[in-house]
Write a protein that holds these residues in place. Structure first.
Motif, PDB file in Angstrom:
ATOM      1  N   SER A  10      33.899 -15.218  34.061  1.00 49.83           N
ATOM      2  CA  SER A  10      33.250 -14.074  34.699  1.00 49.83           C
ATOM      3  C   SER A  10      31.774 -14.373  34.917  1.00 49.83           C
ATOM      4  O   SER A  10      31.147 -15.090  34.137  1.00 49.83           O
ATOM      5  N   SER A  39      35.984 -14.509  38.435  1.00 50.91           N
ATOM      6  CA  SER A  39      35.626 -13.184  38.943  1.00 50.91           C
ATOM      7  C   SER A  39      34.118 -12.996  38.840  1.00 50.91           C
ATOM      8  O   SER A  39      33.428 -13.740  38.133  1.00 50.91           O
ATOM      9  N   GLN A  40      33.618 -11.989  39.552  1.00 45.21           N
ATOM     10  CA  GLN A  40      32.190 -11.687  39.497  1.00 45.21           C
ATOM     11  C   GLN A  40      31.962 -10.204  39.727  1.00 45.21           C
ATOM     12  O   GLN A  40      32.787  -9.515  40.337  1.00 45.21           O
ATOM     13  N   THR A  41      30.844  -9.728  39.203  1.00 45.01           N
ATOM     14  CA  THR A  41      30.400  -8.362  39.418  1.00 45.01           C
ATOM     15  C   THR A  41      28.915  -8.396  39.732  1.00 45.01           C
ATOM     16  O   THR A  41      28.203  -9.304  39.286  1.00 45.01           O
ATOM     17  N   THR A  84      34.615  -5.279  39.560  1.00 48.11           N
ATOM     18  CA  THR A  84      34.849  -6.725  39.483  1.00 48.11           C
ATOM     19  C   THR A  84      35.758  -7.162  40.622  1.00 48.11           C
ATOM     20  O   THR A  84      36.730  -6.470  40.954  1.00 48.11           O
TER      21      THR A  84
END
Length: 565
Positions: free
Chosen positions: A306, A436-438, A448
């Motif tokens: 992440s 994943s990324q936020t 996300t």
């Protein structure tokens, strides 16, 4: 008699307007429109209590005073559990419990900040005198009071500037021994007034834009049909040396990596990086066991995949409400980058011993910097000029190259072009998948989203993987006898060329077409609008290069007087 009425105009931006039921109120021959403006208070200046963690209680003494409940890695019952994700979750939960015990989350008062901390009683007194002089002039309109107002205003502005300069100087001097606080102070003092707080964008806007950008770019790419050669078949000499298993490292080797790492912390870390270093005597053996388990099983921990992305403005003065004016800075957890550094070292050792590095790729290698790249290029250009030849310098620009890398092509290239197999290939496949990324923007956190393409931004391995992704491009360039130099995704071509020789120009255009075709086949987009061309050589040939152009398919690249490399 005809009478026209011109109503006043009220302009507003970014306001929520609620119209009342009977909004038109007749007043003689005019009408008043009544409405309510809903202006929410800014959370940063609202008095109240916010759930925060007091960092002043996080000290080395407090951390060492609490026992860290981690399983014994020498316990045979514990060593049967080889699931990397379970081991990582156990570590994170233990570190979080430790943090909660020494610095629990409390509701702390959020006070309004003083916008002018340099304001003192002397300045307040001068401001009162200035306002008094202004009132005297406005009531009397006498020239003497106007001059008195101007004099008092000049004294106030001069005293304000001196007080502000003294405050800034004292603040910088007080932080001169702490580089982090010093740079933060200088950044705040030099910050433009039109900062990100004025932006109407939210975190979701950035997430949507940058998530869709990679897909949009990939959809614009049309695989080439002009490349008749299979460049991937031209394997380098050392590709037959397979790299199938990582070396298990010792605690002393891992300690060196941790001590050499930058002590950066992001919101994904259960404990600050410096705190992990302070607890290394206790947590080090467990982290070592976790790392070696990851290397031997070919699995990268899921929670390390992440990223928290923070948008920053590319240049001061750009429109803060345009998403395209921002650059995304990706933050990864501290331990994930420690794991990557260990893998990075072993990968570079394999590339060096097998002689698989591109000789003219200067990024992310020891003794191969921007300085050495520029020295090499300038030397080659000067040698051509000394031989009375003109050189054409081309600076190729790729659009978001790190974001459009295809994982299947990259893994296939690692296996068949570089000789990476077994657990090493499985680990890299696990490293690339399921990421994943936020986005975090102005204390707002987006949802996300999955990252399906590209190499991880802000990572240790991402740039190295991209360099390996570009390795076959060197075969394309050498087939045209073109001199080139690369630095990550920056490609520079410089070719001795006789201006006016149609055969040489046609050969260079064919080379550019082949480059664009290879890039398209590998989901990389050549941005011809930002590709720059410059002709460098003896002064007597300069007049020949004034109208020199190159064509790439349907695009034309014009010659420029200067370019920035």
């Amino acid at each position: 008699m005809f009478t026209a009425f011109y109503p006043d105009l009220v302009l507003g931006y970014g306001m929520n307007v609620s119209m009342t039921e009977n909004c038109v109120l007749p007043i003689l021959d005019h009408s008043a429109i009544l409405f309510d403006i809903l202006i929410p208070k800014s959370p940063a200046y609202e008095r109240g209590k916010l759930p925060l963690r007091s960092s002043r209680y996080i000290s080395p003494e407090a951390l060492l005073g609490v026992k860290l409940h981690l399983p014994d890695v020498l316990d045979p019952i514990f060593t049967k559990e080889l699931c990397v994700d379970t081991l990582t979750a156990n570590l994170n939960n233990t570190l979080l419990e430790l943090l909660d015990s020494v610095a629990p989350v409390k509701k702390l008062k959020c006070q309004k900040r003083n916008p002018m901390p340099w304001l003192n009683e002397e300045l307040l007194n001068l401001r009162r005198i200035c306002r008094k002089a202004e009132r005297h002039w406005r009531s009397s309109r006498l020239e003497v009071f106007l001059q008195a107002w101007k004099d008092s205003l000049s004294s106030l502005q001069s005293a304000m500037s001196t007080a502000k300069a003294n405050y800034s100087s004292n603040l910088i001097m007080s932080h001169k021994h702490n580089s982090k606080l010093l740079f933060n102070t200088v950044s705040q003092l030099t910050e433009s007034k039109s900062t990100l707080c004025c932006s109407n964008l939210i975190a979701h806007d950035f997430l949507t834009f940058f998530r869709d950008r990679a897909e949009t770019l990939r959809n614009q790419i049309t695989p080439s049909s002009s490349c008749s050669l299979d460049y991937s078949a031209a394997l380098p000499a050392g590709a037959d040396r397979l790299f199938s298993d990582f070396k298990v490292i010792s605690l002393s080797e891992l300690t060196k990596v941790v001590k050499a790492a930058r002590c950066t912390t992001c919101s994904l870390d259960p404990l600050p990086a410096w705190a992990i270093m302070e607890l290394w005597s206790v947590s080090g053996p467990y982290i070592l066991f976790l790392l070696n388990t990851s290397l031997t099983t070919g699995a990268f921990p899921e929670c390390f995949k992440s990223a928290v992305v923070v948008p920053i403005l590319k240049k001061p003065g750009l429109d803060v409400d345009m998403v395209a004016n921002y650059r995304l800075i990706s933050h990864l957890s501290f331990l994930s980058k420690v794991f990557e550094k260990v893998v990075f070292k072993q990968l570079t050792e394999h590339l060096s011993t097998s002689n698989l590095f591109e000789p003219f790729q200067s990024a992310f290698r020891p003794n191969h910097s921007t300085e050495t790249a520029l020295v090499k290029e300038v030397n080659d250009l000067l040698v051509n000029a000394d031989n009375n030849r003109t050189s054409v310098l081309l600076l190729l620009d790729l659009s978001a190259a790190f974001d459009t890398v295809d994982h299947c092509i990259l893994l296939d290239r690692l296996e068949h072009f570089i000789g990476i197999t077994g657990n090493v290939l499985s680990w890299l496949r696990s490293y690339l998948s399921g990421r994943s990324q936020t986005v975090s923007f102005k204390n707002d956190l987006s949802e996300t989203c999955a990252v399906r393409h590209g190499v991880p931004q802000g990572s240790v391995l991402g740039p190295l993987l991209f360099s390996m992704y570009l390795l076959p491009l060197g075969v394309v360039l050498r087939s045209f006898n073109v001199t080139f130099h690369c630095y990550a995704d920056d490609l520079q071509l410089y070719v001795p060329l006789t201006i006016g020789n149609c055969a040489e120009v046609s050969k260079l255009e064919s080379c550019l077409s082949a480059i664009k075709g290879w890039l398209s086949d590998n989901f990389l987009l050549l941005n011809t609008d930002k590709t720059e061309l410059m002709v460098i050589g003896p002064h007597k040939f300069q007049h020949l290069s004034q109208n020199f152009i190159l064509r790439i398919d349907d695009s034309v690249i014009n010659c420029r007087d200067n370019v920035k490399n």
